[in-house]
Motif scaffolding. Sequence first.
Motif, mmCIF file in Angstrom:
data_model
loop_
_atom_site.group_PDB
_atom_site.id
_atom_site.type_symbol
_atom_site.label_atom_id
_atom_site.label_comp_id
_atom_site.label_asym_id
_atom_site.label_seq_id
_atom_site.Cartn_x
_atom_site.Cartn_y
_atom_site.Cartn_z
ATOM 1 N N ARG A 41 -22.721 154.335 -116.686
ATOM 2 C CA ARG A 41 -23.153 154.229 -115.293
ATOM 3 C C ARG A 41 -22.692 152.911 -114.669
ATOM 4 N N ALA A 42 -22.758 151.833 -115.432
ATOM 5 C CA ALA A 42 -22.279 150.544 -114.923
ATOM 6 C C ALA A 42 -20.793 150.604 -114.617
ATOM 7 N N ASN A 43 -20.056 151.260 -115.468
ATOM 8 C CA ASN A 43 -18.613 151.392 -115.262
ATOM 9 C C ASN A 43 -18.315 152.170 -113.988
ATOM 10 N N GLN A 52 -28.478 156.027 -108.711
ATOM 11 C CA GLN A 52 -28.534 155.408 -110.045
ATOM 12 C C GLN A 52 -27.987 156.330 -111.133
ATOM 13 N N SER A 53 -27.667 157.561 -110.788
ATOM 14 C CA SER A 53 -27.125 158.519 -111.772
ATOM 15 C C SER A 53 -25.840 159.128 -111.220
ATOM 16 N N PRO A 54 -24.756 158.341 -111.208
ATOM 17 C CA PRO A 54 -23.526 158.794 -110.544
ATOM 18 C C PRO A 54 -22.612 159.642 -111.421
ATOM 19 N N GLU A 55 -23.066 160.011 -112.595
ATOM 20 C CA GLU A 55 -22.206 160.703 -113.548
ATOM 21 C C GLU A 55 -22.069 162.189 -113.229
ATOM 22 N N SER A 79 -18.211 149.727 -104.220
ATOM 23 C CA SER A 79 -19.417 149.908 -105.032
ATOM 24 C C SER A 79 -20.610 150.339 -104.194
ATOM 25 N N GLN A 80 -20.707 149.853 -102.958
ATOM 26 C CA GLN A 80 -21.814 150.244 -102.102
ATOM 27 C C GLN A 80 -21.738 151.722 -101.755
ATOM 28 N N ARG A 81 -20.517 152.208 -101.491
ATOM 29 C CA ARG A 81 -20.346 153.632 -101.195
ATOM 30 C C ARG A 81 -20.676 154.475 -102.427
ATOM 31 N N ILE A 82 -20.298 153.994 -103.601
ATOM 32 C CA ILE A 82 -20.624 154.703 -104.843
ATOM 33 C C ILE A 82 -22.137 154.818 -104.998
ATOM 34 N N LEU A 83 -22.851 153.760 -104.691
ATOM 35 C CA LEU A 83 -24.306 153.779 -104.788
ATOM 36 C C LEU A 83 -24.900 154.750 -103.778
ATOM 37 N N GLU A 84 -24.327 154.799 -102.589
ATOM 38 C CA GLU A 84 -24.810 155.732 -101.567
ATOM 39 C C GLU A 84 -24.623 157.174 -102.005
#
Length: 407
Positions: A334-336, A45-48, A36-41
């Motif tokens: 986004r949470a998913n 906040q807009s990973p879609e 999850s940390q790598r996803i955030l990096e």
Amino acid sequence: MNHESKSADNSRIINALAGGWVADAASLGLHWLYDSQRILEVGGQSPEFLPPKADYFKGGFGYFAHEGKQPGDVSHYGAATGVITDSLLASEGALDIRDYQRRFRAFFGPGGRWQGYIDNPTRVTLDNLNTIEHNAIEQARSTTTTELTDKQKRLLVQKVMPYTRYLSGDQLAEPVRKAINLTYQEKKIQDAGVHLAETIDRHLLPESGADDMQLPAVSKLPPLVASYCGQSNLMAVTEAAVRVTNHNDEAVAWARCAARLLDHLLQGEPMSAALDAASQEAPDPQSLSNARSGSSLDAPGAGDTYGRTCYLGEAMPVIFHILSHANSFTEAVRANIHCGGDSCGRAWIIGPAMAAQHGVGGEHGIPLSWLARTTDAPAILADIEALVNQTWAPKEQNHEQPGCPAH
């Protein structure tokens, strides 16, 4: 039901089905990145709708499976949902197991249209379908009492197989006899061919799936639930469809849970009531209750607690957590993604559920820009509208020519 009520129900169901496609496409770029940390990096906040890139997976645990896909494309989950949608459309909204199996094998098997990752249930299902057909042919050949040469037996099998893949029961005899008549006019040989076809038909099993309890068991359910929404046979139809690809009791139990959830939401019930009803079908209702507790949305925390992998015992609590706490379609998707792991598989329940509640557009619904970014959106939405509004196209004809060998 009056016209206005029916129209509102149809709009809700159309929105829900669109939500599955959009949520899957939005999640593809970071699918199966478990950190999850790598996803955030990578996504902030807009990973879609990120382009699938192997670089995203460097420095974090995950599996990059979508080389060559583009932003807006859907995963193999979406591809499989498209197969069952096509089958429902061809069968005027009814589940036809034989048609579904044929389309599944034609789409994902050798020479099929799918280019991309093949999951374990799909691989095993394809193998099982071939084995089931081979065993049915051997059973038919071994019980044929007419004296035939090896060449005649081989040609008869080749002639009847196209029909057993499309037709069943009383539908078989006449077209099979006509096909054989092109080569053999003798009644006894035609009778033997009809016997072959009918015996093969009886031994083509509907339970062709893998012994597997992963998300492919439930990801294909939205169009099926849409077709059987509110009907008393929904649970039976759900089980029959699931066992085509996931012949596993626990997978069926979780699928009943997911189908019950979607059924209540598609009928316009509140999220909380739908989650309550669905929990009664679950093999582990306590995990779902625990996942719903708390006052805030914490999808990465839910992933830490319940797991992020494809297994339904991990995925369903995460799904229930997000649905219980997210206030909009965008927030849920986004949470998913931020949770990590099998985000595309979970998207096929989260997306339809949130879209059924919040619709399209506005502050809480599917963003119109997200709809527009989904690959092949016009064709997808046209199929959804046809399925829900029951505007069937003329039934397909068997395009395989009589007398042609089975391929």
